[in-house]
Design an enzyme around this catalytic site. Structure first.
Site, mmCIF file in Angstrom:
data_model
loop_
_atom_site.group_PDB
_atom_site.id
_atom_site.type_symbol
_atom_site.label_atom_id
_atom_site.label_comp_id
_atom_site.label_asym_id
_atom_site.label_seq_id
_atom_site.Cartn_x
_atom_site.Cartn_y
_atom_site.Cartn_z
ATOM 1 N N SER A 141 48.750 27.671 10.920
ATOM 2 C CA SER A 141 48.486 27.748 9.486
ATOM 3 C C SER A 141 49.463 26.827 8.761
ATOM 4 O O SER A 141 50.576 26.590 9.248
ATOM 5 C CB SER A 141 48.673 29.183 8.979
ATOM 6 O OG SER A 141 48.640 29.233 7.556
ATOM 7 N N TYR A 154 54.269 36.506 8.604
ATOM 8 C CA TYR A 154 53.166 35.591 8.895
ATOM 9 C C TYR A 154 53.650 34.145 8.984
ATOM 10 O O TYR A 154 53.309 33.421 9.933
ATOM 11 C CB TYR A 154 52.092 35.715 7.818
ATOM 12 C CG TYR A 154 50.863 34.871 8.090
ATOM 13 C CD1 TYR A 154 49.965 35.230 9.086
ATOM 14 C CD2 TYR A 154 50.601 33.717 7.341
ATOM 15 C CE1 TYR A 154 48.836 34.460 9.343
ATOM 16 C CE2 TYR A 154 49.483 32.943 7.595
ATOM 17 C CZ TYR A 154 48.600 33.318 8.588
ATOM 18 O OH TYR A 154 47.495 32.552 8.844
#
Length: 259
Positions: A141, A154
């Site tokens: 990501s 995350y």
């Protein structure tokens, strides 16, 4: 008669995994789909009109090492060694390190996003190396490039995905096995629709899947999708900490679990 190539995808029951499964199918590939809810996965495949001979579903919990390793072994035994393995399954949830319960959230997130990714690849590395062909694809990501407030678990997990895949790429290159890292920006999925902050260059899951397919086929080592977020990522890497901190001041935090 030569069989169609085979792609193995974790997290295939929704979002990016589902979109990539459809794109590979449309390109003529056979599918090995990994999900915890196999009945729902099979129902989706039938609703899409997928030819029964070209797909199979494997039940696994990516956060449990033995579970996902066994799914990979079953795939090899039943469908053969895949040409492409996509470790897509992941968790995205906010956390606050000042709250004790959120440490368990972080632990669970790492179990899926990091240990689960390595365990997904594990059954395929040695046989792909022996065959001297194949592609291992890690879904990272742009959040792995710099940390975001309230998103420490995350962001750090996706930074680890980027570094892990870079290490693995060097290990597998002598055997002709390619490792591709794909870092999505903001993609329109059920997960991102809950975000309470602006998402620049928001992209549909279908468009993402088409771009990801092209990158995997081209053997790119690292690719940010969409390309506009790749430009943003380059700028973010260069920003001094003081300027980056001011830029994020007042930005809404990611939802914590249960919020």
């Amino acid at each position: 008669m030569n069989q169609a190539p085979l792609v193995y995808i974790t997290g295939a029951s929704s979002g990016l995994g589902q979109a990539m499964a459809l794109e590979f199918y449309r390109q003529g590939w056979r599918l090995a789909l990994v999900a915890r809810r196999t009945e729902e996965m099979a129902r989706w495949a039938r609703e899409q009109g997928l030819e029964a001979a070209r797909w199979r579903v494997y039940c696994a919990d990516v956060s449990q090492v033995e579970s996902i390793v066994e799914a990979g072994r079953h795939c090899i035994a039943e469908q053969g060694l895949p040409d492409v393995v996509i470790a897509n399954a992941g968790i995205s949830v906010g956390m606050d390190s000042a709250i004790y319960e959120d440490l368990a959230v972080m632990q669970r997130l790492y179990a899926t996003n990091n240990i689960g990714l390595a365990a997904t690849f594990h059954p395929f590395i040695a046989p792909m190396n022996a065959r001297r062909s194949g592609s291992l694809v890690g879904i990272a990501s742009v959040a792995g490039i710099r940390g975001l407030p309230g998103h420490a678990a995350y962001c750090s997990s996706k930074a680890a995905v980027i570094s892990y895949c870079e290490s693995l790429r060097g290990e597998c290159r002598p055997f002709g096995v390619r490792v591709t890292t794909i870092a999505p920006g903001y993609i329109d999925t059920p997960l991102t629709r809950r975000n309470r902050y602006h998402m620049p260059f928001l992209m549909s899951a279908e468009s993402f899947a088409r771009a990801a397919y092209r990158s995997i086929q081209a053997g790119h080592g690292f690719r940010v999708i969409p390309w506009q977020m790749g430009m943003v990522a380059r700028v973010l890497r260069l920003l001094p900490n003081a300027l980056y901190d001011r830029l994020l001041a007042g930005r809404p935090r990611k939802h914590r679990e249960g919020e």
